[in-house]
Design a protein around this motif. Sequence first.
Motif, PDB file in Angstrom:
ATOM      1  N   VAL A   1       0.830  -1.204   0.000  1.00 53.66           N
ATOM      2  CA  VAL A   1       0.000   0.000   0.000  1.00 53.66           C
ATOM      3  C   VAL A   1       0.865   1.254   0.000  1.00 53.66           C
ATOM      4  CG1 VAL A   1      -1.888  -1.168   1.175  1.00 53.66           C
ATOM      5  CG2 VAL A   1      -0.199   0.077   2.524  1.00 53.66           C
ATOM      6  N   CYS A   2       0.333   2.306  -0.644  1.00 49.03           N
ATOM      7  CA  CYS A   2       0.975   3.616  -0.630  1.00 49.03           C
ATOM      8  C   CYS A   2       0.437   4.410   0.562  1.00 49.03           C
ATOM      9  CB  CYS A   2       0.678   4.356  -1.935  1.00 49.03           C
ATOM     10  SG  CYS A   2       1.359   6.023  -1.997  1.00 49.03           S
ATOM     11  N   ILE A   3       1.299   5.187   1.184  1.00 45.16           N
ATOM     12  CA  ILE A   3       0.903   5.977   2.340  1.00 45.16           C
ATOM     13  C   ILE A   3      -0.263   6.907   2.012  1.00 45.16           C
ATOM     14  CG2 ILE A   3       2.644   7.756   1.849  1.00 45.16           C
ATOM     15  CD1 ILE A   3       1.695   6.623   5.360  1.00 45.16           C
ATOM     16  N   ASP A   4      -0.288   7.438   0.787  1.00 50.59           N
ATOM     17  CA  ASP A   4      -1.341   8.385   0.403  1.00 50.59           C
ATOM     18  C   ASP A   4      -2.693   7.711   0.187  1.00 50.59           C
ATOM     19  OD1 ASP A   4       0.547  10.414   0.445  1.00 50.59           O
ATOM     20  OD2 ASP A   4       1.085  10.095  -1.657  1.00 50.59           O
ATOM     21  N   ALA A   5      -2.693   6.390   0.066  1.00 48.73           N
ATOM     22  CA  ALA A   5      -3.950   5.667  -0.192  1.00 48.73           C
ATOM     23  C   ALA A   5      -4.646   5.228   1.087  1.00 48.73           C
ATOM     24  CB  ALA A   5      -3.675   4.450  -1.071  1.00 48.73           C
ATOM     25  N   ILE A   6      -4.010   5.441   2.231  1.00 47.50           N
ATOM     26  CA  ILE A   6      -4.601   4.980   3.489  1.00 47.50           C
ATOM     27  C   ILE A   6      -5.616   6.003   3.995  1.00 47.50           C
ATOM     28  CG2 ILE A   6      -4.131   4.443   5.915  1.00 47.50           C
ATOM     29  CD1 ILE A   6      -1.462   3.290   5.008  1.00 47.50           C
ATOM     30  N   ASP A   7      -6.858   5.560   4.115  1.00 48.15           N
ATOM     31  CA  ASP A   7      -7.905   6.429   4.653  1.00 48.15           C
ATOM     32  C   ASP A   7      -7.885   6.405   6.177  1.00 48.15           C
ATOM     33  OD1 ASP A   7     -11.004   6.588   5.608  1.00 48.15           O
ATOM     34  OD2 ASP A   7     -10.631   7.905   3.889  1.00 48.15           O
ATOM     35  N   HIS A   8      -7.900   5.201   6.751  1.00 43.97           N
ATOM     36  CA  HIS A   8      -7.808   5.058   8.198  1.00 43.97           C
ATOM     37  C   HIS A   8      -7.519   3.592   8.516  1.00 43.97           C
ATOM     38  CE1 HIS A   8     -12.048   3.982   7.431  1.00 43.97           C
ATOM     39  NE2 HIS A   8     -11.911   3.181   8.477  1.00 43.97           N
ATOM     40  N   ALA A   9      -7.195   3.338   9.785  1.00 41.25           N
ATOM     41  CA  ALA A   9      -6.999   1.972  10.274  1.00 41.25           C
ATOM     42  C   ALA A   9      -7.766   1.817  11.573  1.00 41.25           C
ATOM     43  CB  ALA A   9      -5.514   1.695  10.486  1.00 41.25           C
ATOM     44  N   GLU A  10      -8.248   0.604  11.828  1.00 36.59           N
ATOM     45  CA  GLU A  10      -9.010   0.369  13.052  1.00 36.59           C
ATOM     46  C   GLU A  10      -8.695  -1.017  13.589  1.00 36.59           C
ATOM     47  OE1 GLU A  10     -13.326  -0.902  11.320  1.00 36.59           O
ATOM     48  OE2 GLU A  10     -12.737   1.207  11.024  1.00 36.59           O
ATOM     49  N   PRO A  11      -8.869  -1.208  14.899  1.00 34.32           N
ATOM     50  CA  PRO A  11      -8.550  -2.512  15.504  1.00 34.32           C
ATOM     51  C   PRO A  11      -9.377  -3.637  14.893  1.00 34.32           C
ATOM     52  CG  PRO A  11      -8.851  -0.823  17.192  1.00 34.32           C
ATOM     53  CD  PRO A  11      -9.297  -0.220  15.892  1.00 34.32           C
ATOM     54  N   TYR A  12      -8.742  -4.793  14.837  1.00 35.02           N
ATOM     55  CA  TYR A  12      -9.376  -5.991  14.314  1.00 35.02           C
ATOM     56  C   TYR A  12      -9.107  -7.100  15.325  1.00 35.02           C
ATOM     57  CZ  TYR A  12     -11.062  -8.895  10.388  1.00 35.02           C
ATOM     58  OH  TYR A  12     -11.803  -9.717   9.565  1.00 35.02           O
ATOM     59  N   PHE A  13      -9.651  -8.283  15.146  1.00 36.24           N
ATOM     60  CA  PHE A  13      -9.481  -9.321  16.155  1.00 36.24           C
ATOM     61  C   PHE A  13      -8.055  -9.882  16.152  1.00 36.24           C
ATOM     62  CE2 PHE A  13     -10.718 -11.650  12.365  1.00 36.24           C
ATOM     63  CZ  PHE A  13      -9.935 -12.794  12.408  1.00 36.24           C
ATOM     64  N   ASN A  14      -7.700 -10.528  17.279  1.00 42.26           N
ATOM     65  CA  ASN A  14      -6.374 -11.146  17.471  1.00 42.26           C
ATOM     66  C   ASN A  14      -5.230 -10.142  17.353  1.00 42.26           C
ATOM     67  OD1 ASN A  14      -7.493 -13.657  17.922  1.00 42.26           O
ATOM     68  ND2 ASN A  14      -7.285 -14.330  15.793  1.00 42.26           N
ATOM     69  N   GLY A  15      -5.470  -8.911  17.811  1.00 43.06           N
ATOM     70  CA  GLY A  15      -4.399  -7.926  17.831  1.00 43.06           C
ATOM     71  C   GLY A  15      -4.041  -7.340  16.482  1.00 43.06           C
ATOM     72  N   LYS A  16      -4.847  -7.586  15.462  1.00 39.59           N
ATOM     73  CA  LYS A  16      -4.560  -7.078  14.127  1.00 39.59           C
ATOM     74  C   LYS A  16      -5.173  -5.694  13.928  1.00 39.59           C
ATOM     75  CE  LYS A  16      -4.688 -11.753  12.112  1.00 39.59           C
ATOM     76  NZ  LYS A  16      -5.369 -12.609  11.114  1.00 39.59           N
ATOM     77  N   LEU A  17      -4.780  -5.060  12.830  1.00 35.99           N
ATOM     78  CA  LEU A  17      -5.429  -3.847  12.356  1.00 35.99           C
ATOM     79  C   LEU A  17      -6.032  -4.129  10.988  1.00 35.99           C
ATOM     80  CD1 LEU A  17      -3.102  -0.736  12.968  1.00 35.99           C
ATOM     81  CD2 LEU A  17      -5.239  -1.275  14.117  1.00 35.99           C
ATOM     82  N   VAL A  18      -7.144  -3.476  10.697  1.00 39.48           N
ATOM     83  CA  VAL A  18      -7.678  -3.516   9.341  1.00 39.48           C
ATOM     84  C   VAL A  18      -7.571  -2.099   8.782  1.00 39.48           C
ATOM     85  CG1 VAL A  18     -10.082  -3.176  10.082  1.00 39.48           C
ATOM     86  CG2 VAL A  18      -9.590  -4.227   7.873  1.00 39.48           C
TER      87      VAL A  18
END
Length: 257
Positions: free
Chosen positions: A213-230
């Motif tokens: 992924v490109c840094i400019d394409a990231i809208d946001h990130a949020e917690p996901y299960f098992n300690g992951k991020l989506v």
Amino acid sequence: MNKLQVVIIEDEVPAARLLHLMVARLRPEWEITVLPGSVDEAVAWFGEHPHPDIIFLDIQLADGNAFDFLSVVHPKSVIIFTTAYDQYAIRAFTVNSIDYILKPVDETRLLDAIIKYETMQGTANGLPDDYLSTLLDTLQHKEKRFRTRFLISGVDRFWSLQVDDIAYFYSENKVTFAVTRNAQEYIIDLSLNKLSDQLDPDRFFRANRQIIVCIDAIDHAEPYFNGKLVVALRPPYKNKVTISEEKLSSFKLWLNF
């Protein structure tokens, strides 16, 4: 015979403790000192103590980076770097007689680095006289050129696709696709592994085995299960983009770099 002296400089306390435990388990006869992961504090300690035989040195420190520390202290030690950043490994660690370990630290990889040090110490030459200056020059080298465009072939023409226009790359059925900011897709004749070596690591991150992924394409990130991020992308990717718990610290560092 004097005990071999080892210093660990790491700004993440759990990572420092884990590395300490691993080194002590592999080489219980070594004397290990753990320093705070701060350039200022590490510089102060080296001003008051003999330089150790080995420094396990984190690249990203609390108030700067490893290069700031090395350029001030000029340690008479062998440097083994620990880093969460793959790009440092790609760009910097071709210097003879040093090694690096990607975090999270794997004990087998740590043992390889220790054996490399021991083998080097067993040779007649040891460290070259210009070891540190060569190391600093290599680590601070800013001239590596990253890919800026791709040649795309159509039915009856070729054209240039600029990297600046690409939001992310993904792999599907062993085919690599580039997705532009306006959601156009193009086949790229390179694997994601090859692309990782050719893209600017300040702008692109290998989120998982399927996507870069490109840094400019990231809208946001949020917690996901098992300690992951989506991670939500612009334009949206057809599948969930997850960051594993193991890659989470390096992802956060990249976002904040």
